[in-house]
Write a protein that holds these residues in place. Structure first.
Motif, mmCIF file in Angstrom:
data_model
loop_
_atom_site.group_PDB
_atom_site.id
_atom_site.type_symbol
_atom_site.label_atom_id
_atom_site.label_comp_id
_atom_site.label_asym_id
_atom_site.label_seq_id
_atom_site.Cartn_x
_atom_site.Cartn_y
_atom_site.Cartn_z
ATOM 1 N N LEU A 168 -15.939 -30.521 -42.647
ATOM 2 C CA LEU A 168 -16.889 -30.243 -41.786
ATOM 3 C C LEU A 168 -16.360 -30.147 -40.137
ATOM 4 O O LEU A 168 -17.147 -29.670 -39.380
ATOM 5 C CB LEU A 168 -18.002 -31.169 -41.940
ATOM 6 C CG LEU A 168 -19.275 -30.914 -42.841
ATOM 7 C CD1 LEU A 168 -20.317 -31.962 -42.733
ATOM 8 C CD2 LEU A 168 -19.912 -29.372 -42.364
ATOM 9 N N THR A 169 -15.477 -30.974 -39.915
ATOM 10 C CA THR A 169 -14.913 -30.957 -38.658
ATOM 11 C C THR A 169 -13.715 -30.133 -38.195
ATOM 12 O O THR A 169 -13.294 -30.128 -37.236
ATOM 13 C CB THR A 169 -14.383 -32.356 -38.437
ATOM 14 O OG1 THR A 169 -13.241 -32.746 -39.222
ATOM 15 C CG2 THR A 169 -15.474 -33.365 -38.567
ATOM 16 N N ARG A 170 -13.448 -28.857 -39.034
ATOM 17 C CA ARG A 170 -12.389 -28.160 -38.790
ATOM 18 C C ARG A 170 -12.577 -27.487 -37.776
ATOM 19 O O ARG A 170 -11.386 -26.928 -37.090
ATOM 20 C CB ARG A 170 -12.192 -27.150 -39.915
ATOM 21 C CG ARG A 170 -13.235 -26.306 -40.546
ATOM 22 C CD ARG A 170 -13.118 -25.903 -41.965
ATOM 23 N NE ARG A 170 -14.445 -25.227 -42.373
ATOM 24 C CZ ARG A 170 -14.563 -24.871 -43.728
ATOM 25 N NH1 ARG A 170 -13.469 -25.146 -44.529
ATOM 26 N NH2 ARG A 170 -15.597 -24.667 -44.060
ATOM 27 N N GLY A 171 -13.683 -27.277 -36.989
ATOM 28 C CA GLY A 171 -13.812 -26.441 -35.849
ATOM 29 C C GLY A 171 -13.035 -27.170 -34.508
ATOM 30 O O GLY A 171 -12.266 -26.373 -33.813
ATOM 31 N N ARG A 172 -13.102 -28.400 -34.681
ATOM 32 C CA ARG A 172 -12.366 -29.065 -33.707
ATOM 33 C C ARG A 172 -10.825 -29.367 -34.127
ATOM 34 O O ARG A 172 -10.032 -29.350 -33.200
ATOM 35 C CB ARG A 172 -13.022 -30.540 -33.422
ATOM 36 C CG ARG A 172 -12.364 -31.415 -32.460
ATOM 37 C CD ARG A 172 -13.155 -32.394 -31.936
ATOM 38 N NE ARG A 172 -14.127 -32.093 -30.998
ATOM 39 C CZ ARG A 172 -13.801 -31.820 -29.507
ATOM 40 N NH1 ARG A 172 -12.766 -32.000 -28.946
ATOM 41 N NH2 ARG A 172 -14.982 -31.606 -28.808
ATOM 42 N N PHE A 173 -10.733 -29.594 -35.145
ATOM 43 C CA PHE A 173 -9.329 -30.020 -35.844
ATOM 44 C C PHE A 173 -8.423 -29.319 -36.519
ATOM 45 O O PHE A 173 -7.304 -29.256 -36.644
ATOM 46 C CB PHE A 173 -9.795 -31.466 -36.592
ATOM 47 C CG PHE A 173 -10.312 -32.524 -35.745
ATOM 48 C CD1 PHE A 173 -9.663 -33.337 -34.777
ATOM 49 C CD2 PHE A 173 -11.689 -33.060 -36.122
ATOM 50 C CE1 PHE A 173 -10.373 -34.221 -34.074
ATOM 51 C CE2 PHE A 173 -12.163 -34.114 -35.517
ATOM 52 C CZ PHE A 173 -11.524 -34.604 -34.525
ATOM 53 N N PHE A 174 -9.346 -27.997 -37.339
ATOM 54 C CA PHE A 174 -8.745 -27.144 -37.951
ATOM 55 C C PHE A 174 -7.963 -27.699 -39.113
ATOM 56 O O PHE A 174 -8.049 -27.468 -40.364
ATOM 57 C CB PHE A 174 -7.805 -26.298 -37.158
ATOM 58 C CG PHE A 174 -7.180 -24.841 -37.894
ATOM 59 C CD1 PHE A 174 -8.290 -24.358 -38.233
ATOM 60 C CD2 PHE A 174 -5.893 -24.850 -38.207
ATOM 61 C CE1 PHE A 174 -7.872 -23.038 -39.191
ATOM 62 C CE2 PHE A 174 -5.644 -23.771 -38.936
ATOM 63 C CZ PHE A 174 -6.533 -22.751 -39.530
ATOM 64 N N GLU A 175 -6.760 -28.371 -39.022
ATOM 65 C CA GLU A 175 -6.028 -28.909 -40.100
ATOM 66 C C GLU A 175 -6.796 -30.403 -40.464
ATOM 67 O O GLU A 175 -6.176 -31.271 -39.955
ATOM 68 C CB GLU A 175 -4.602 -29.222 -39.784
ATOM 69 C CG GLU A 175 -3.796 -27.897 -39.777
ATOM 70 C CD GLU A 175 -3.270 -27.430 -41.043
ATOM 71 O OE1 GLU A 175 -2.708 -28.373 -41.857
ATOM 72 O OE2 GLU A 175 -3.536 -26.198 -41.381
ATOM 73 N N ILE A 176 -7.703 -30.255 -41.391
ATOM 74 C CA ILE A 176 -8.575 -31.382 -41.741
ATOM 75 C C ILE A 176 -9.059 -31.287 -43.389
ATOM 76 O O ILE A 176 -10.188 -31.578 -43.544
ATOM 77 C CB ILE A 176 -9.472 -31.728 -40.593
ATOM 78 C CG1 ILE A 176 -9.959 -33.278 -41.020
ATOM 79 C CG2 ILE A 176 -10.702 -30.809 -40.576
ATOM 80 C CD1 ILE A 176 -9.022 -34.265 -40.780
ATOM 81 N N GLU A 177 -8.161 -30.581 -44.079
ATOM 82 C CA GLU A 177 -8.571 -30.332 -45.286
ATOM 83 C C GLU A 177 -7.710 -30.993 -46.468
ATOM 84 O O GLU A 177 -8.291 -31.078 -47.559
ATOM 85 C CB GLU A 177 -8.574 -28.696 -45.652
ATOM 86 C CG GLU A 177 -9.327 -28.138 -44.643
ATOM 87 C CD GLU A 177 -9.514 -26.607 -44.771
ATOM 88 O OE1 GLU A 177 -8.833 -25.887 -45.851
ATOM 89 O OE2 GLU A 177 -10.421 -25.827 -44.431
#
Length: 447
Positions: free
Chosen positions: A419-428
Protein backbone atom coordinates in the motif's frame (compact mmCIF):
# COMPACT_ATOMS: atom_id res chain seq x y z
CA UNK A 1 -19.66 -4.66 21.63
CA UNK A 2 -16.52 -2.56 22.17
CA UNK A 3 -13.04 -3.88 22.98
CA UNK A 4 -10.48 -1.53 24.53
CA UNK A 5 -6.79 -2.04 25.26
CA UNK A 6 -4.00 0.12 26.75
CA UNK A 7 -1.06 0.82 24.36
CA UNK A 8 -2.61 -1.18 21.57
CA UNK A 9 -2.32 -1.68 17.84
CA UNK A 10 -4.95 -3.08 15.46
CA UNK A 11 -3.52 -4.56 12.26
CA UNK A 12 -5.96 -4.90 9.37
CA UNK A 13 -4.79 -7.72 7.10
CA UNK A 14 -3.21 -11.02 8.09
CA UNK A 15 -1.00 -11.68 5.08
CA UNK A 16 2.78 -11.39 5.11
CA UNK A 17 2.85 -7.66 5.94
CA UNK A 18 0.40 -7.99 8.83
CA UNK A 19 2.07 -11.06 10.32
CA UNK A 20 5.56 -9.57 10.06
CA UNK A 21 4.43 -6.36 11.75
CA UNK A 22 2.70 -8.28 14.56
CA UNK A 23 5.82 -10.37 15.11
CA UNK A 24 8.04 -7.29 15.28
CA UNK A 25 5.70 -5.50 17.68
CA UNK A 26 5.79 -8.49 20.05
CA UNK A 27 9.55 -9.10 19.99
CA UNK A 28 10.35 -6.80 22.92
CA UNK A 29 9.47 -8.60 26.18
CA UNK A 30 9.64 -5.35 28.16
CA UNK A 31 6.99 -3.50 26.15
CA UNK A 32 3.39 -3.80 27.35
CA UNK A 33 1.75 -3.66 23.95
CA UNK A 34 -1.39 -5.40 22.75
CA UNK A 35 -1.81 -6.45 19.13
CA UNK A 36 -5.10 -7.36 17.43
CA UNK A 37 -4.65 -8.93 13.99
CA UNK A 38 -7.65 -9.08 11.66
CA UNK A 39 -7.92 -11.35 8.63
CA UNK A 40 -11.35 -12.03 7.19
CA UNK A 41 -10.36 -15.43 5.76
CA UNK A 42 -8.91 -16.66 9.04
CA UNK A 43 -5.73 -17.83 7.29
CA UNK A 44 -2.82 -15.88 8.68
CA UNK A 45 0.39 -15.44 6.69
CA UNK A 46 -1.22 -16.72 3.50
CA UNK A 47 -2.20 -13.71 1.44
CA UNK A 48 -2.25 -13.52 -2.35
CA UNK A 49 1.35 -14.71 -2.69
CA UNK A 50 1.68 -17.45 -0.06
CA UNK A 51 -1.66 -19.23 -0.45
CA UNK A 52 -0.58 -20.92 -3.71
CA UNK A 53 -1.21 -24.65 -3.48
CA UNK A 54 1.07 -26.22 -6.11
CA UNK A 55 4.53 -27.31 -5.04
CA UNK A 56 6.03 -25.65 -8.12
CA UNK A 57 4.54 -22.28 -7.12
CA UNK A 58 7.74 -21.15 -5.43
CA UNK A 59 9.03 -18.02 -3.76
CA UNK A 60 11.33 -16.04 -6.02
CA UNK A 61 13.85 -15.17 -3.30
CA UNK A 62 16.23 -17.84 -1.94
CA UNK A 63 15.71 -19.01 1.63
CA UNK A 64 18.72 -17.03 2.84
CA UNK A 65 16.81 -13.81 2.10
CA UNK A 66 13.39 -14.80 3.49
CA UNK A 67 13.84 -14.55 7.25
CA UNK A 68 11.08 -12.68 9.05
CA UNK A 69 13.76 -10.68 10.87
CA UNK A 70 16.52 -8.70 9.18
CA UNK A 71 18.73 -8.91 12.29
CA UNK A 72 18.39 -12.72 12.30
CA UNK A 73 18.92 -13.56 8.61
CA UNK A 74 19.14 -17.34 9.22
CA UNK A 75 15.80 -17.59 11.05
CA UNK A 76 13.91 -19.08 8.10
CA UNK A 77 16.83 -21.29 7.07
CA UNK A 78 17.05 -22.76 10.60
CA UNK A 79 13.29 -23.40 10.49
CA UNK A 80 13.73 -25.34 7.24
CA UNK A 81 16.64 -27.34 8.65
CA UNK A 82 14.63 -28.27 11.72
CA UNK A 83 12.10 -29.82 9.33
CA UNK A 84 14.78 -31.62 7.29
CA UNK A 85 13.85 -29.74 4.14
CA UNK A 86 15.98 -31.06 1.23
CA UNK A 87 18.42 -28.37 0.18
CA UNK A 88 21.45 -29.71 -1.72
CA UNK A 89 22.72 -26.18 -2.33
CA UNK A 90 22.24 -24.99 1.23
CA UNK A 91 20.29 -21.82 1.91
CA UNK A 92 20.22 -20.97 -1.81
CA UNK A 93 16.95 -22.85 -2.21
CA UNK A 94 13.56 -21.65 -3.45
CA UNK A 95 10.79 -23.21 -1.40
CA UNK A 96 7.12 -23.65 -2.29
CA UNK A 97 5.12 -20.55 -1.45
CA UNK A 98 2.65 -22.57 0.59
CA UNK A 99 5.56 -23.70 2.80
CA UNK A 100 6.61 -20.11 3.36
CA UNK A 101 3.02 -19.34 4.35
CA UNK A 102 3.34 -22.11 6.95
CA UNK A 103 6.52 -20.47 8.22
CA UNK A 104 4.73 -17.14 8.64
CA UNK A 105 1.97 -18.92 10.59
CA UNK A 106 4.72 -20.37 12.81
CA UNK A 107 6.28 -16.93 13.33
CA UNK A 108 2.91 -15.53 14.38
CA UNK A 109 2.18 -18.48 16.69
CA UNK A 110 5.57 -18.15 18.36
CA UNK A 111 5.05 -14.43 18.86
CA UNK A 112 1.73 -15.07 20.56
CA UNK A 113 3.06 -17.90 22.74
CA UNK A 114 6.11 -15.90 23.84
CA UNK A 115 3.93 -12.95 24.91
CA UNK A 116 0.86 -14.57 26.52
CA UNK A 117 -2.24 -12.41 26.39
CA UNK A 118 -0.73 -9.78 24.10
CA UNK A 119 -1.92 -11.12 20.73
CA UNK A 120 -5.51 -11.49 19.59
CA UNK A 121 -6.23 -12.92 16.14
CA UNK A 122 -9.71 -12.57 14.68
CA UNK A 123 -11.20 -14.09 11.54
CA UNK A 124 -13.21 -10.94 10.87
CA UNK A 125 -13.41 -8.31 8.14
CA UNK A 126 -12.85 -4.64 8.90
CA UNK A 127 -15.15 -2.32 6.96
CA UNK A 128 -13.99 1.11 8.16
CA UNK A 129 -11.66 2.94 10.50
CA UNK A 130 -12.32 6.19 12.35
CA UNK A 131 -9.75 8.42 13.99
CA UNK A 132 -10.66 9.85 17.38
CA UNK A 133 -8.83 12.19 19.70
CA UNK A 134 -7.55 9.19 21.66
CA UNK A 135 -6.71 6.82 18.83
CA UNK A 136 -8.53 4.64 16.30
CA UNK A 137 -11.82 2.82 16.08
CA UNK A 138 -11.93 -0.16 13.72
CA UNK A 139 -15.43 -1.21 12.69
CA UNK A 140 -15.98 -4.87 11.78
CA UNK A 141 -18.68 -6.18 9.47
CA UNK A 142 -20.37 -7.86 12.45
CA UNK A 143 -20.83 -4.51 14.17
CA UNK A 144 -17.99 -4.85 16.66
CA UNK A 145 -15.88 -1.73 17.24
CA UNK A 146 -12.27 -2.27 18.30
CA UNK A 147 -10.60 0.73 19.88
CA UNK A 148 -6.83 1.00 19.91
CA UNK A 149 -4.08 3.58 20.06
CA UNK A 150 -3.05 2.86 16.48
CA UNK A 151 -4.39 1.03 13.45
CA UNK A 152 -2.23 -0.21 10.60
CA UNK A 153 -3.48 -1.06 7.11
CA UNK A 154 -1.67 -4.19 5.93
CA UNK A 155 -4.06 -5.33 3.21
CA UNK A 156 -1.31 -6.26 0.74
CA UNK A 157 -1.85 -6.90 -2.96
CA UNK A 158 -5.11 -7.01 -4.81
CA UNK A 159 -5.62 -8.54 -8.23
CA UNK A 160 -6.73 -6.33 -11.07
CA UNK A 161 -10.41 -6.45 -12.03
CA UNK A 162 -10.85 -9.23 -14.57
CA UNK A 163 -10.76 -8.10 -18.18
CA UNK A 164 -12.80 -9.25 -21.13
CA UNK A 165 -16.36 -8.73 -19.94
CA UNK A 166 -16.14 -11.65 -17.57
CA UNK A 167 -15.08 -14.06 -20.30
CA UNK A 168 -11.43 -14.29 -19.29
CA UNK A 169 -10.81 -16.73 -16.44
CA UNK A 170 -8.67 -16.49 -13.32
CA UNK A 171 -6.44 -19.50 -12.70
CA UNK A 172 -7.79 -21.64 -9.90
CA UNK A 173 -11.21 -19.97 -9.86
CA UNK A 174 -14.48 -21.89 -10.00
CA UNK A 175 -14.64 -21.12 -13.73
CA UNK A 176 -11.25 -22.71 -14.34
CA UNK A 177 -12.82 -26.05 -15.26
CA UNK A 178 -10.87 -28.96 -16.83
CA UNK A 179 -9.68 -28.41 -20.39
CA UNK A 180 -8.94 -30.75 -23.27
CA UNK A 181 -5.15 -31.25 -22.85
CA UNK A 182 -4.67 -30.40 -26.55
CA UNK A 183 -6.76 -27.21 -26.44
CA UNK A 184 -5.06 -23.92 -27.38
CA UNK A 185 -5.18 -21.27 -24.66
CA UNK A 186 -4.17 -17.63 -24.29
CA UNK A 187 -2.63 -16.02 -21.22
CA UNK A 188 -2.87 -12.25 -20.78
CA UNK A 189 0.27 -10.98 -19.07
CA UNK A 190 3.82 -12.34 -19.08
CA UNK A 191 4.92 -11.75 -15.48
CA UNK A 192 5.03 -14.02 -12.44
CA UNK A 193 1.26 -14.57 -12.47
CA UNK A 194 1.60 -15.96 -16.00
CA UNK A 195 4.24 -18.39 -14.76
CA UNK A 196 1.81 -19.59 -12.10
CA UNK A 197 -0.85 -20.14 -14.76
CA UNK A 198 1.55 -22.04 -17.01
CA UNK A 199 2.65 -24.23 -14.10
CA UNK A 200 -0.98 -24.97 -13.27
CA UNK A 201 -1.57 -26.06 -16.86
CA UNK A 202 1.60 -28.16 -16.79
CA UNK A 203 0.39 -29.85 -13.61
CA UNK A 204 -2.58 -31.17 -15.59
CA UNK A 205 -0.27 -32.38 -18.41
CA UNK A 206 -1.65 -29.75 -20.78
CA UNK A 207 0.00 -30.12 -24.20
CA UNK A 208 -1.89 -27.56 -26.25
CA UNK A 209 -0.40 -24.35 -27.60
CA UNK A 210 -0.11 -21.55 -25.02
CA UNK A 211 -0.08 -18.01 -26.42
CA UNK A 212 1.27 -15.47 -23.92
CA UNK A 213 0.25 -11.90 -24.73
CA UNK A 214 1.68 -8.77 -23.12
CA UNK A 215 2.57 -5.28 -24.28
CA UNK A 216 6.29 -6.02 -24.20
CA UNK A 217 6.45 -9.78 -24.66
CA UNK A 218 9.06 -10.13 -21.93
CA UNK A 219 9.63 -13.17 -19.71
CA UNK A 220 11.03 -12.98 -16.17
CA UNK A 221 14.73 -13.78 -16.03
CA UNK A 222 16.25 -16.56 -13.93
CA UNK A 223 18.25 -16.39 -10.71
CA UNK A 224 21.92 -17.23 -10.41
CA UNK A 225 23.84 -17.54 -7.16
CA UNK A 226 26.00 -14.42 -7.40
CA UNK A 227 27.15 -11.92 -4.79
CA UNK A 228 25.65 -8.40 -4.85
CA UNK A 229 28.02 -5.78 -6.20
CA UNK A 230 29.36 -3.43 -3.55
CA UNK A 231 28.19 0.02 -4.67
CA UNK A 232 29.38 3.13 -2.88
CA UNK A 233 26.53 5.45 -1.95
CA UNK A 234 28.47 8.43 -3.26
CA UNK A 235 28.54 6.86 -6.73
CA UNK A 236 24.75 6.61 -7.06
CA UNK A 237 23.33 9.58 -9.04
CA UNK A 238 20.43 10.45 -6.74
CA UNK A 239 18.08 13.17 -7.95
CA UNK A 240 19.11 13.15 -11.60
CA UNK A 241 16.71 12.69 -14.49
CA UNK A 242 15.67 9.20 -15.49
CA UNK A 243 17.76 9.17 -18.69
CA UNK A 244 20.91 10.22 -16.84
CA UNK A 245 20.32 7.53 -14.23
CA UNK A 246 19.77 4.85 -16.88
CA UNK A 247 22.99 5.79 -18.67
CA UNK A 248 24.89 5.44 -15.38
CA UNK A 249 23.17 2.14 -14.60
CA UNK A 250 23.80 0.60 -18.01
CA UNK A 251 27.42 1.71 -17.92
CA UNK A 252 27.85 0.07 -14.51
CA UNK A 253 26.40 -3.19 -15.85
CA UNK A 254 28.66 -3.05 -18.92
CA UNK A 255 31.74 -2.44 -16.74
CA UNK A 256 30.78 -5.26 -14.39
CA UNK A 257 30.25 -7.73 -17.22
CA UNK A 258 33.52 -6.64 -18.87
CA UNK A 259 35.27 -7.73 -15.67
CA UNK A 260 33.56 -11.12 -15.88
CA UNK A 261 30.75 -10.21 -13.51
CA UNK A 262 26.99 -10.60 -13.82
CA UNK A 263 24.23 -8.04 -14.34
CA UNK A 264 22.35 -9.66 -11.45
CA UNK A 265 25.09 -8.51 -9.09
CA UNK A 266 24.47 -4.90 -10.12
CA UNK A 267 20.72 -5.08 -9.63
CA UNK A 268 21.11 -6.79 -6.26
CA UNK A 269 23.83 -4.38 -5.22
CA UNK A 270 21.55 -1.45 -5.92
CA UNK A 271 18.85 -2.79 -3.60
CA UNK A 272 19.86 -0.81 -0.47
CA UNK A 273 19.43 2.41 -2.45
CA UNK A 274 16.27 1.65 -4.46
CA UNK A 275 13.82 3.47 -2.22
CA UNK A 276 16.03 6.53 -1.94
CA UNK A 277 16.55 6.60 -5.73
CA UNK A 278 12.78 6.50 -6.27
CA UNK A 279 12.17 9.27 -3.75
CA UNK A 280 14.85 11.45 -5.33
CA UNK A 281 13.07 11.50 -8.69
CA UNK A 282 10.55 14.11 -9.78
CA UNK A 283 6.95 13.17 -10.39
CA UNK A 284 7.60 13.26 -14.14
CA UNK A 285 10.56 10.87 -13.81
CA UNK A 286 8.48 8.48 -11.68
CA UNK A 287 5.72 8.44 -14.30
CA UNK A 288 8.28 7.77 -17.04
CA UNK A 289 9.72 4.93 -14.98
CA UNK A 290 6.32 3.34 -14.41
CA UNK A 291 5.39 3.56 -18.06
CA UNK A 292 8.65 2.68 -19.78
CA UNK A 293 11.10 1.22 -17.27
CA UNK A 294 8.95 -0.93 -14.99
CA UNK A 295 8.37 -3.85 -17.41
CA UNK A 296 12.13 -4.15 -18.01
CA UNK A 297 12.90 -3.68 -14.32
CA UNK A 298 10.36 -6.29 -13.20
CA UNK A 299 11.73 -9.12 -15.33
CA UNK A 300 15.28 -8.48 -14.11
CA UNK A 301 14.48 -7.61 -10.50
CA UNK A 302 11.78 -10.23 -9.77
CA UNK A 303 13.48 -13.32 -11.13
CA UNK A 304 12.45 -16.96 -11.32
CA UNK A 305 14.07 -19.90 -9.52
CA UNK A 306 16.59 -21.33 -12.00
CA UNK A 307 14.86 -24.68 -12.51
CA UNK A 308 11.51 -23.00 -13.27
CA UNK A 309 13.17 -20.56 -15.64
CA UNK A 310 14.85 -23.46 -17.46
CA UNK A 311 11.52 -25.30 -17.80
CA UNK A 312 9.71 -22.25 -19.13
CA UNK A 313 12.53 -21.38 -21.53
CA UNK A 314 12.40 -24.94 -22.82
CA UNK A 315 8.66 -24.65 -23.44
CA UNK A 316 9.26 -21.43 -25.39
CA UNK A 317 12.07 -23.02 -27.41
CA UNK A 318 9.90 -26.01 -28.29
CA UNK A 319 7.07 -23.75 -29.46
CA UNK A 320 4.56 -24.99 -26.91
CA UNK A 321 4.62 -21.52 -25.35
CA UNK A 322 4.64 -18.54 -27.72
CA UNK A 323 5.34 -14.98 -26.64
CA UNK A 324 3.53 -12.16 -28.43
CA UNK A 325 4.11 -8.45 -27.82
CA UNK A 326 0.69 -6.99 -28.48
CA UNK A 327 -2.10 -4.87 -27.09
CA UNK A 328 -5.11 -6.83 -25.93
CA UNK A 329 -8.24 -5.18 -27.36
CA UNK A 330 -11.01 -7.52 -26.28
CA UNK A 331 -12.61 -10.94 -26.46
CA UNK A 332 -15.95 -12.46 -27.27
CA UNK A 333 -17.45 -15.90 -27.11
CA UNK A 334 -17.07 -17.85 -30.33
CA UNK A 335 -18.76 -21.23 -30.54
CA UNK A 336 -17.48 -23.34 -27.65
CA UNK A 337 -14.39 -21.17 -27.27
CA UNK A 338 -13.20 -17.58 -27.26
CA UNK A 339 -12.10 -15.17 -29.98
CA UNK A 340 -9.52 -12.56 -28.90
CA UNK A 341 -8.64 -9.36 -30.73
CA UNK A 342 -5.06 -8.08 -30.59
CA UNK A 343 -2.91 -5.38 -32.13
CA UNK A 344 0.72 -6.40 -32.50
CA UNK A 345 3.32 -4.08 -31.09
CA UNK A 346 4.51 -1.61 -33.71
CA UNK A 347 1.58 -2.37 -36.00
CA UNK A 348 -1.78 -0.78 -36.68
CA UNK A 349 -3.85 -3.72 -37.91
CA UNK A 350 -6.07 -5.79 -35.66
CA UNK A 351 -5.93 -9.57 -35.69
CA UNK A 352 -8.21 -12.20 -34.17
CA UNK A 353 -7.17 -15.48 -32.60
CA UNK A 354 -9.46 -18.35 -31.60
CA UNK A 355 -8.63 -20.31 -28.45
CA UNK A 356 -10.46 -22.57 -26.03
CA UNK A 357 -9.88 -20.26 -23.06
CA UNK A 358 -8.26 -16.95 -22.09
CA UNK A 359 -6.56 -16.71 -18.70
CA UNK A 360 -6.24 -13.24 -17.21
CA UNK A 361 -2.89 -12.91 -15.45
CA UNK A 362 -2.66 -9.14 -15.37
CA UNK A 363 -1.15 -9.28 -11.89
CA UNK A 364 -1.81 -6.93 -9.01
CA UNK A 365 -3.88 -3.79 -9.30
CA UNK A 366 -1.94 -0.58 -9.70
CA UNK A 367 -4.76 1.90 -9.02
CA UNK A 368 -5.68 2.15 -5.35
CA UNK A 369 -8.95 3.87 -6.28
CA UNK A 370 -10.05 0.56 -7.83
CA UNK A 371 -9.57 -1.24 -4.51
CA UNK A 372 -12.16 -3.82 -3.56
CA UNK A 373 -11.24 -3.47 0.12
CA UNK A 374 -14.05 -1.73 2.04
CA UNK A 375 -11.65 0.05 4.42
CA UNK A 376 -9.65 1.57 1.57
CA UNK A 377 -12.81 2.60 -0.30
CA UNK A 378 -14.26 4.16 2.85
CA UNK A 379 -11.04 6.05 3.64
CA UNK A 380 -10.79 7.55 0.17
CA UNK A 381 -14.51 8.26 -0.03
CA UNK A 382 -14.42 10.21 3.24
CA UNK A 383 -11.08 11.84 2.36
CA UNK A 384 -9.58 10.39 5.53
CA UNK A 385 -6.97 9.01 3.15
CA UNK A 386 -6.01 9.73 -0.43
CA UNK A 387 -4.20 8.02 -3.30
CA UNK A 388 -0.56 8.94 -3.78
CA UNK A 389 0.25 11.16 -6.74
CA UNK A 390 0.60 8.13 -9.03
CA UNK A 391 -2.44 6.27 -7.66
CA UNK A 392 -0.36 3.13 -7.07
CA UNK A 393 -0.95 3.15 -3.32
CA UNK A 394 -2.13 5.25 -0.40
CA UNK A 395 -0.40 8.55 0.29
CA UNK A 396 1.79 8.19 3.39
CA UNK A 397 4.53 10.26 4.97
CA UNK A 398 8.08 9.06 5.57
CA UNK A 399 6.93 7.41 8.83
CA UNK A 400 4.11 5.51 7.03
CA UNK A 401 1.30 7.57 8.59
CA UNK A 402 -1.65 7.89 6.19
CA UNK A 403 -2.17 11.35 4.68
CA UNK A 404 -5.74 12.61 4.38
CA UNK A 405 -7.44 14.58 1.60
CA UNK A 406 -6.18 17.90 3.00
CA UNK A 407 -2.55 16.74 2.97
CA UNK A 408 -2.36 16.23 6.74
CA UNK A 409 -0.82 13.02 8.11
CA UNK A 410 -2.81 11.02 10.62
CA UNK A 411 -1.56 10.70 14.19
CA UNK A 412 -2.90 7.17 14.64
CA UNK A 413 -3.40 5.45 11.25
CA UNK A 414 -0.52 3.88 9.32
CA UNK A 415 -0.04 1.69 6.26
CA UNK A 416 2.55 -1.00 5.61
CA UNK A 417 3.71 -3.07 2.66
CA UNK A 418 2.53 -2.70 -0.95
CA UNK A 419 0.00 0.00 0.00
CA UNK A 420 2.96 2.35 0.53
CA UNK A 421 4.64 1.77 -2.85
CA UNK A 422 3.87 5.29 -4.06
CA UNK A 423 6.40 6.59 -1.54
CA UNK A 424 8.80 3.65 -1.39
CA UNK A 425 8.20 1.75 -4.68
CA UNK A 426 10.40 -1.22 -3.69
CA UNK A 427 8.17 -2.49 -0.89
CA UNK A 428 6.71 -5.74 -2.21
CA UNK A 429 9.29 -8.40 -1.28
CA UNK A 430 9.84 -9.81 2.21
CA UNK A 431 13.38 -8.35 2.65
CA UNK A 432 11.96 -4.84 2.17
CA UNK A 433 8.71 -5.36 4.10
CA UNK A 434 10.42 -6.84 7.16
CA UNK A 435 12.68 -3.78 7.42
CA UNK A 436 9.68 -1.47 7.15
CA UNK A 437 7.83 -3.49 9.81
CA UNK A 438 10.80 -3.27 12.15
CA UNK A 439 10.96 0.51 11.69
CA UNK A 440 7.22 0.92 12.34
CA UNK A 441 7.32 -1.37 15.37
CA UNK A 442 10.22 0.54 16.92
CA UNK A 443 8.40 3.79 16.29
CA UNK A 444 5.10 2.67 17.80
CA UNK A 445 6.78 1.06 20.79
CA UNK A 446 8.73 4.26 21.43
CA UNK A 447 5.79 6.67 21.10
Amino acid sequence: MTTTARRSVTIIGGGASGVLLAAHLLRDPETDIRVTLLERRGQFGQGLAYSARLRDHRVNVPARGMSAFADDPDHFWRWLQQRDYPAPHGSWVFVPRRLYGTYLEHVLSQAGQSRPGRLIVLAEEAVSVRETRQGMETVLDNGTVITSDYAVLAVGHETQPSRGRGIAVRVGSDRDTPLDPEAPVMILGSGLSMVDAWLTLAETSHRGHVLVVSRNGLLPMGHQDVEPLLIDESDVPFGTGLLHFLRWFRRLIAETEARGGNWRSVIDGLRPFNQRIWQSWTGASKRQALRHLRPWWNIHRHRLPPELHARLSGAVSSGQVELVAAEFLGIERHGDGVRATLRRRGGTERSTIDVARVYDCGGVTVDVKASSNPVIRDLIGKEAGQPDALHIGLDVDERCFVIDGTGKPSRHLLAVGPLTRGRFFEIEAVPDIRRQCDDIAQRLIGL
